[in-house]
Write a protein that holds these residues in place. Structure first.
Motif, PDB file in Angstrom:
ATOM      1  N   ALA A 111       0.828  -1.206   0.000  1.00 48.81           N
ATOM      2  CA  ALA A 111       0.000   0.000   0.000  1.00 48.81           C
ATOM      3  C   ALA A 111       0.863   1.257   0.000  1.00 48.81           C
ATOM      4  O   ALA A 111       0.574   2.233  -0.716  1.00 48.81           O
ATOM      5  CB  ALA A 111      -0.934  -0.013   1.206  1.00 48.81           C
ATOM      6  N   ASP A 112       1.945   1.244   0.791  1.00 50.55           N
ATOM      7  CA  ASP A 112       2.823   2.414   0.858  1.00 50.55           C
ATOM      8  C   ASP A 112       3.463   2.724  -0.488  1.00 50.55           C
ATOM      9  O   ASP A 112       3.498   3.875  -0.926  1.00 50.55           O
ATOM     10  CB  ASP A 112       3.923   2.180   1.901  1.00 50.55           C
ATOM     11  N   LEU A 113       3.990   1.692  -1.151  1.00 48.69           N
ATOM     12  CA  LEU A 113       4.692   1.919  -2.421  1.00 48.69           C
ATOM     13  C   LEU A 113       3.727   2.171  -3.570  1.00 48.69           C
ATOM     14  O   LEU A 113       4.064   2.869  -4.529  1.00 48.69           O
ATOM     15  CB  LEU A 113       5.595   0.715  -2.731  1.00 48.69           C
ATOM     16  N   LEU A 114       2.529   1.626  -3.470  1.00 51.05           N
ATOM     17  CA  LEU A 114       1.527   1.823  -4.520  1.00 51.05           C
ATOM     18  C   LEU A 114       0.825   3.172  -4.369  1.00 51.05           C
ATOM     19  O   LEU A 114       0.353   3.751  -5.351  1.00 51.05           O
ATOM     20  CB  LEU A 114       0.510   0.682  -4.465  1.00 51.05           C
ATOM     21  N   GLY A 115       0.724   3.642  -3.134  1.00 48.98           N
ATOM     22  CA  GLY A 115       0.072   4.926  -2.893  1.00 48.98           C
ATOM     23  C   GLY A 115      -1.434   4.857  -2.948  1.00 48.98           C
ATOM     24  O   GLY A 115      -2.093   5.873  -3.202  1.00 48.98           O
ATOM     25  N   ARG A 116      -1.978   3.686  -2.691  1.00 49.21           N
ATOM     26  CA  ARG A 116      -3.436   3.504  -2.650  1.00 49.21           C
ATOM     27  C   ARG A 116      -3.751   2.266  -1.818  1.00 49.21           C
ATOM     28  O   ARG A 116      -2.881   1.449  -1.558  1.00 49.21           O
ATOM     29  CB  ARG A 116      -4.019   3.402  -4.054  1.00 49.21           C
ATOM     30  N   PRO A 117      -5.007   2.110  -1.396  1.00 54.05           N
ATOM     31  CA  PRO A 117      -5.325   0.996  -0.498  1.00 54.05           C
ATOM     32  C   PRO A 117      -5.156  -0.369  -1.157  1.00 54.05           C
ATOM     33  O   PRO A 117      -5.316  -0.534  -2.370  1.00 54.05           O
ATOM     34  CB  PRO A 117      -6.792   1.248  -0.134  1.00 54.05           C
ATOM     35  N   VAL A 118      -4.831  -1.336  -0.313  1.00 54.90           N
ATOM     36  CA  VAL A 118      -4.775  -2.744  -0.700  1.00 54.90           C
ATOM     37  C   VAL A 118      -5.772  -3.487   0.179  1.00 54.90           C
ATOM     38  O   VAL A 118      -5.676  -3.429   1.415  1.00 54.90           O
ATOM     39  CB  VAL A 118      -3.359  -3.323  -0.524  1.00 54.90           C
ATOM     40  N   THR A 170      -4.002   0.939   4.236  1.00 56.68           N
ATOM     41  CA  THR A 170      -3.966   2.251   3.605  1.00 56.68           C
ATOM     42  C   THR A 170      -2.538   2.798   3.629  1.00 56.68           C
ATOM     43  O   THR A 170      -1.762   2.515   4.556  1.00 56.68           O
ATOM     44  CB  THR A 170      -4.898   3.232   4.337  1.00 56.68           C
ATOM     45  N   PRO A 171      -2.162   3.593   2.636  1.00 53.17           N
ATOM     46  CA  PRO A 171      -0.788   4.102   2.566  1.00 53.17           C
ATOM     47  C   PRO A 171      -0.440   4.971   3.775  1.00 53.17           C
ATOM     48  O   PRO A 171      -1.244   5.803   4.201  1.00 53.17           O
ATOM     49  CB  PRO A 171      -0.786   4.924   1.280  1.00 53.17           C
ATOM     50  N   ALA A 172       0.758   4.746   4.296  1.00 49.42           N
ATOM     51  CA  ALA A 172       1.242   5.545   5.424  1.00 49.42           C
ATOM     52  C   ALA A 172       2.560   6.243   5.097  1.00 49.42           C
ATOM     53  O   ALA A 172       3.154   6.881   5.961  1.00 49.42           O
ATOM     54  CB  ALA A 172       1.420   4.658   6.656  1.00 49.42           C
ATOM     55  N   LEU A 173       3.018   6.106   3.855  1.00 48.81           N
ATOM     56  CA  LEU A 173       4.290   6.680   3.423  1.00 48.81           C
ATOM     57  C   LEU A 173       4.006   7.961   2.650  1.00 48.81           C
ATOM     58  O   LEU A 173       3.113   7.992   1.791  1.00 48.81           O
ATOM     59  CB  LEU A 173       5.029   5.679   2.530  1.00 48.81           C
ATOM     60  N   ASP A 174       4.751   9.026   2.944  1.00 47.19           N
ATOM     61  CA  ASP A 174       4.499  10.278   2.230  1.00 47.19           C
ATOM     62  C   ASP A 174       4.994  10.176   0.792  1.00 47.19           C
ATOM     63  O   ASP A 174       5.821   9.324   0.444  1.00 47.19           O
ATOM     64  CB  ASP A 174       5.145  11.465   2.954  1.00 47.19           C
ATOM     65  N   ALA A 175       4.484  11.052  -0.042  1.00 47.47           N
ATOM     66  CA  ALA A 175       4.728  10.965  -1.484  1.00 47.47           C
ATOM     67  C   ALA A 175       6.208  11.087  -1.835  1.00 47.47           C
ATOM     68  O   ALA A 175       6.700  10.385  -2.729  1.00 47.47           O
ATOM     69  CB  ALA A 175       3.922  12.034  -2.217  1.00 47.47           C
ATOM     70  N   ASP A 187       8.377   8.297  -3.812  1.00 46.67           N
ATOM     71  CA  ASP A 187       9.086   8.569  -5.066  1.00 46.67           C
ATOM     72  C   ASP A 187      10.554   8.160  -4.965  1.00 46.67           C
ATOM     73  O   ASP A 187      11.115   7.595  -5.910  1.00 46.67           O
ATOM     74  CB  ASP A 187       8.974  10.049  -5.421  1.00 46.67           C
ATOM     75  N   ARG A 188      11.178   8.449  -3.837  1.00 48.22           N
ATOM     76  CA  ARG A 188      12.591   8.080  -3.675  1.00 48.22           C
ATOM     77  C   ARG A 188      12.751   6.555  -3.703  1.00 48.22           C
ATOM     78  O   ARG A 188      13.693   6.031  -4.326  1.00 48.22           O
ATOM     79  CB  ARG A 188      13.139   8.652  -2.367  1.00 48.22           C
ATOM     80  N   ALA A 189      11.844   5.860  -3.042  1.00 51.21           N
ATOM     81  CA  ALA A 189      11.918   4.400  -3.024  1.00 51.21           C
ATOM     82  C   ALA A 189      11.719   3.822  -4.418  1.00 51.21           C
ATOM     83  O   ALA A 189      12.436   2.893  -4.834  1.00 51.21           O
ATOM     84  CB  ALA A 189      10.871   3.841  -2.064  1.00 51.21           C
ATOM     85  N   ARG A 190      10.779   4.383  -5.157  1.00 52.57           N
ATOM     86  CA  ARG A 190      10.505   3.874  -6.503  1.00 52.57           C
ATOM     87  C   ARG A 190      11.671   4.192  -7.448  1.00 52.57           C
ATOM     88  O   ARG A 190      12.012   3.380  -8.315  1.00 52.57           O
ATOM     89  CB  ARG A 190       9.206   4.478  -7.045  1.00 52.57           C
ATOM     90  N   GLN A 191      12.285   5.349  -7.297  1.00 54.35           N
ATOM     91  CA  GLN A 191      13.432   5.692  -8.142  1.00 54.35           C
ATOM     92  C   GLN A 191      14.628   4.795  -7.838  1.00 54.35           C
ATOM     93  O   GLN A 191      15.343   4.363  -8.751  1.00 54.35           O
ATOM     94  CB  GLN A 191      13.802   7.162  -7.939  1.00 54.35           C
TER      95      GLN A 191
END
Length: 491
Positions: free
Chosen positions: A418-425, A462-467, A471-475
């Motif tokens: 959920a955190d990395l996707l940025g939406r609920p799972v 639900t996502p608990a990681l800020d945007a 983004d840094r994790a995905r990059q």
């Protein structure tokens, strides 16, 4: 109708076979399971034993009936099965002609590369929705036919099929050589627009039509049970679905924008589409099922998810994959470690079989807990890659990802997702969602309405990681994937 009337639904998967008895209101009456082994005779080769698969099905059915079901209450049989895995057997006596070649197997990778001219790639993609890749069945079929030829087996005595075809053959005492349309669509030999074997594709992969099963709609009926221990003769095999497709059906994902991710040995991320979409995305189109009409979807296949977790658990000396979660919970991040589990290359959306597994970013401060967390993150990042590719292809937006499969038992993994996707799972509380999906299709075919399972979700993360952190994790993940693929910009 008796309230005890049930569907016996068999789910034959990569590492186990399951059987569940599903009542006409959709509830599970009893369940049974049995393991199935894998062998790795050479690097990149993945094989199973066809007779062991059948024996595991019988064992699962027996355990299910012993757990509280009665064969006398079974009205019909439904089936879901691992996809793309394929085998050949003798028509005359049913003896397997070699191993079951697993969907993860990549022995045909070089051959696939040799025929992947632009013209051939376009032909295959426009007819099947899929890329030319060793995961799919046609190159494996070609390999098995050559093996049968070397053994001196006459072509007229050869049957080839995916796992559903083998199980139908065994369930009906060799009376039927059939396959279901969704399974056929994963072979690279089946035209998903015309809904039939394609002669041009058969020629390309050098597969004679005579060895292939008849293709039927998902709920068209697949013969009757005969000679199966513990089951009465004459039970109809009503519905068949490939396992990922069955999970989509069982999750109630039948509308555009609804999507599910099944976390198994590999993972499948799938969402229905309004129409067949060919050549519009790095995520292939597929045929989900055929009833009164075809239902299409786009799906990203991830080659190593549960397998990646099992590898990491083994490397860390853990007794069980389930121990990864508690270990990973000891840290709040991976400490800069990134794990790309490209043991068989990368599947969707990259489709790069030359990619290699990498574990990067380690330092003297790296702890086993960091490695465990990196493994969980690797599974979640791969799902994010597929969802991102799906949404780049058009107007599709996935609001909630519905999740099922063994790895969803890890609450930490689902929170990371959920955190990395940025939406609920939303995690399903249906432990056997593929088997239940096949059973629901069978009940619907019998004209029995069952409860909508789409709301039966065990927990929402639900996502608990800020945007910015996301983004840094995905990059960082993207750089690691580029390095895995040998891209010069990976630095």
């Amino acid at each position: 109708m008796s309230p005890l009337t049930q569907i016996l639904s068999i789910d034959q998967g990569t590492t186990n076979s399951k059987a569940v008895l599903v009542a006409d209101d959709g509830t599970v009456i009893a369940r049974g399971t049995a393991p199935v082994s894998l062998t790795l005779p050479r690097p990149g080769w993945v094989e199973q034993d066809a007779e062991e698969i059948w024996a595991s099905v019988l064992q699962a059915v027996g355990r299910c009936l012993a757990a509280g079901g009665r064969a006398a209450d079974v009205r019909a049989v439904a089936l879901s099965n691992q996809r793309e895995s394929v085998l050949a057997w003798r028509r005359s006596d049913g003896a397997p002609l070699g191993p079951v070649i697993g969907w993860q197997d990549r022995r045909t990778t070089e051959w696939c590369t040799s025929i992947s001219t632009p013209a051939n790639a376009t032909l295959v993609q426009q007819s099947t929705g899929l890329p030319i890749d060793a995961m799919f069945s046609a190159p494996k079929i070609r390999w098995l036919l050559e093996l049968a030829k070397q053994a001196g087996t006459p072509l007229a005595d050869v049957c080839v099929g995916t796992v559903d075809s083998w199980l139908i053959w065994k369930l009906t005492a060799a009376a039927e050589h059939l396959t279901e349309a969704g399974n056929a669509s994963r072979t690279l030999l089946y035209d998903v627009r015309r809904l039939g074997w394609d002669d041009t594709l058969l020629d390309l992969f050098d597969v004679p039509r005579s060895v292939l099963p008849e293709v039927r709609a998902s709920n068209a009926g697949f013969g009757r049970v005969s000679g199966v221990p513990g089951l009465p003769d004459g039970l109809p095999v009503i519905a068949v679905l490939a396992d990922s497709h069955a999970a989509l059906y069982g999750q109630g994902c039948t509308t555009v924008g609804s999507a599910k991710a099944t976390y198994g040995t590999g993972s499948s991320v799938m969402t229905p589409t309004q129409s067949l979409q060919l050549g519009q995305s790095a995520v292939p189109s597929t045929l989900a099922w055929v009833t009164d009409r075809p239902t299409y979807a786009v799906e990203g296949n991830i080659l190593s998810s549960g397998a990646a977790l099992a590898w990491m658990a083994n490397i860390l000396g853990l007794g069980d994959v389930a121990a990864l979660g508690p270990l990973a919970e000891q840290v709040h991040h991976s400490g800069g470690v990134t794990f790309v589990p490209a043991f068989s290359g990368l599947g969707a959306p990259h489709w790069d079989r030359s990619a290699v597994a990498q574990l990067t970013g380690m330092s003297q401060a790296t702890l086993p807990a960091h490695l465990a967390r990196a493994a969980l993150e690797a599974v979640a990042h791969q799902v994010c890659d597929v969802v991102a590719a799906m949404e780049r292809s058009g107007d599709l937006h996935i609001d909630v990802l519905r999740a099922d499969g063994g790895a969803t038992r890890s609450e930490l993994l689902m929170q990371i997702q959920a955190d990395l996707l940025g939406r609920p799972v939303a995690v399903s509380d249906l432990a056997e969602v593929s088997a239940i999906g096949a059973a629901l299709l069978a009940w619907h075919t019998l004209g029995v309405g069952t409860a909508d399972r789409s709301e039966e979700l065990g927990h929402r993360f639900t996502p608990a990681l800020d945007a910015d952190a996301r983004d840094r994790a995905r990059q960082s993940w993207a750089r690691a994937v580029a390095g895995s693929r040998g891209c010069p910009d990976s630095r």
